[in-house]
Scaffold this motif. Sequence first.
Motif, PDB file in Angstrom:
ATOM      1  N   HIS A  55       0.848  -1.206   0.000  1.00  0.00           N
ATOM      2  CA  HIS A  55       0.000   0.000   0.000  1.00  0.00           C
ATOM      3  C   HIS A  55       0.875   1.243   0.000  1.00  0.00           C
ATOM      4  N   HIS A  57       1.401   3.924   1.950  1.00  0.00           N
ATOM      5  CA  HIS A  57       1.917   4.701   3.085  1.00  0.00           C
ATOM      6  C   HIS A  57       3.436   4.830   3.002  1.00  0.00           C
ATOM      7  N   ASP A 131      -0.122  -3.965   6.360  1.00  0.00           N
ATOM      8  CA  ASP A 131      -0.691  -3.460   7.620  1.00  0.00           C
ATOM      9  C   ASP A 131      -2.128  -3.919   7.854  1.00  0.00           C
TER      10      ASP A 131
HETATM   11 ZN   LIG Z   1       0.027   1.605   6.524  1.00  0.00          ZN
END
Ligand SMILES: [Zn+2]
Length: 247
Positions: A55, A57, A131
Amino acid sequence: MKRVELIPIFEDNYVFVIIDESNHSAVVVDPGEAAAVIEFLERSQLSLKAILLTHHHSDHIGGLTELLEFQAAPVYAPLKNKNSIRNANYVQQGDVLDLESFHFQVISLPGHTRGHVAYWSPDRKWLFSGDVLFGLGCGRLFEGTYEEAFESLNKIKALPPETLVYCAHEYTEENLNFCKLLTRLDNSPITGDDEDLVLYENELLGKRELNLPSVPLKLGIEMKVNPFLLAKDVEQFRYLRDLRNKQ
Ligand SMILES: [Zn+2]
């Protein structure tokens, strides 16, 4: 012979390097920072075959540019992160990656972010899950809904119990405190076996005392004690997630 090396970065992140010893090649998952990864690849004389991103982030992609400057390799990233991760091969649910001797299936797991994906190695039973799931916990919901996150955990639960879950943060001890709090609540809807949790705690604290990671998680064990995997419906999941957010 394949193995996974954990490279700790920042406070509590792990970058994973999946290594094929037979041809000295490697696939890197979620390089939040490049320096430690480059140092490891150089020292181990590994050639980089691909970079997988779960992802968008920054603690998962921050080292991407620098790592690519060190060694060019194809990057795989979630289709829904097209705007935040440029120049990648975009993947979504059901895609199959055949990267020479490395094989992965892509599983979409929205919740923590909308586009979040995991990379599943069916032959090794390794899940690189970013996550979404943590030891005794799960990722915060930054973009997705409770329903999406609950469904994503159900998808993980459908994998074989011997699955090793390579989650990207060392949060297990922190989450243990939350589990203990739950067992003290009179109206807690989640009732894992206390004995399983005691066994889990003993193993965890033994590892952490020696400075060893709690990752990878064993899915079969996690399913017995992780309250978020024990939640029976989305309402229970919501209750737990909200309570955890207040800790
Ligand atoms: Zn994350």
